[in-house]
Motif scaffolding. Structure first.
Motif, mmCIF file in Angstrom:
data_model
loop_
_atom_site.group_PDB
_atom_site.id
_atom_site.type_symbol
_atom_site.label_atom_id
_atom_site.label_comp_id
_atom_site.label_asym_id
_atom_site.label_seq_id
_atom_site.Cartn_x
_atom_site.Cartn_y
_atom_site.Cartn_z
ATOM 1 N N VAL A 23 0.839 -1.203 0.000
ATOM 2 C CA VAL A 23 0.000 0.000 0.000
ATOM 3 C C VAL A 23 0.874 1.254 0.000
ATOM 4 N N SER A 28 0.134 0.286 -4.262
ATOM 5 C CA SER A 28 -0.672 -0.860 -4.698
ATOM 6 C C SER A 28 -2.030 -0.839 -4.001
ATOM 7 N N ARG A 29 -3.010 -1.412 -4.684
ATOM 8 C CA ARG A 29 -4.348 -1.569 -4.107
ATOM 9 C C ARG A 29 -4.785 -3.005 -4.326
ATOM 10 N N PHE A 30 -5.655 -3.494 -3.480
ATOM 11 C CA PHE A 30 -6.228 -4.818 -3.621
ATOM 12 C C PHE A 30 -7.686 -4.623 -4.020
ATOM 13 N N LEU A 31 -8.039 -5.100 -5.201
ATOM 14 C CA LEU A 31 -9.345 -4.830 -5.782
ATOM 15 C C LEU A 31 -10.115 -6.113 -6.054
ATOM 16 N N GLN A 56 -11.994 -1.306 -4.034
ATOM 17 C CA GLN A 56 -10.902 -1.679 -3.143
ATOM 18 C C GLN A 56 -11.462 -2.481 -1.971
ATOM 19 N N SER A 103 -11.204 -4.331 1.934
ATOM 20 C CA SER A 103 -10.751 -3.925 3.277
ATOM 21 C C SER A 103 -9.345 -4.480 3.528
ATOM 22 N N PRO A 104 -8.630 -3.889 4.460
ATOM 23 C CA PRO A 104 -7.307 -4.420 4.807
ATOM 24 C C PRO A 104 -7.354 -5.888 5.254
ATOM 25 N N ALA A 128 -7.560 -8.008 2.164
ATOM 26 C CA ALA A 128 -6.271 -7.972 1.468
ATOM 27 C C ALA A 128 -5.267 -8.880 2.184
ATOM 28 N N TRP A 164 -14.657 -2.173 -10.373
ATOM 29 C CA TRP A 164 -13.585 -2.577 -9.460
ATOM 30 C C TRP A 164 -13.633 -1.707 -8.208
#
Length: 134
Positions: free
Chosen positions: A42, A46-49, A62, A64-65, A68, A60
């Motif tokens: 992060v 970077s993002r987790f989608l 994002q 939650s942590p 991810a 798309w």
């Protein structure tokens, strides 16, 4: 997921770098390692989608942590399985103890015994849960 996307390649490369640490870690340390990787990814933009809605037409969004971190843990398990398959194939092909093209005198054991440190942490966690009625 598409393994050729730059973010997915970056994640895979990062997982390879931390693989040995993950293998040596207990459950708590694996969680912390996943959080460290998440924070580093992060911090680098970077993002987790995931796709929200229809499979090919959704938007798309994002995650939650926690989601991810679960993905990172899942990808570590996949990496471990890939390495085990490569080791098994090398053994089957008559190349004992060959892992990813390098000879190794250490055989892979999927069921590692718990360390004294791990057992103590789990006992402490169990006592804490019992104390708070969880």
């Amino acid at each position: 997921h598409n393994k050729n996307k730059p973010g997915n390649r970056r994640l895979q490369q990062t997982l390879e770098e931390y693989y040995e640490q993950d293998e040596a870690a207990d459950k708590f340390e694996k969680t912390v390692l996943s959080e460290v990787i998440l924070n580093a990814m992060v911090a680098n933009g970077s993002r987790f989608l995931i796709r929200d809605g229809e499979k090919n037409h959704g938007v798309w969004v994002q995650v939650s942590p926690d989601k991810a971190r679960e993905k990172i843990s899942h990808d570590f398990r996949n990496l471990r399985n890939e390495k085990k398959k490569a080791t098994d194939k090398a053994r089957k092909d008559g190349e004992p103890n060959k892992v990813n093209g390098a000879a190794s005198g250490v055989s892979w054991n999927p069921k590692r015994p718990r360390s004294a440190k791990t057992s103590a942490k789990q006992n402490q966690m169990h006592d804490t849960k019992r104390l708070f009625g969880v």
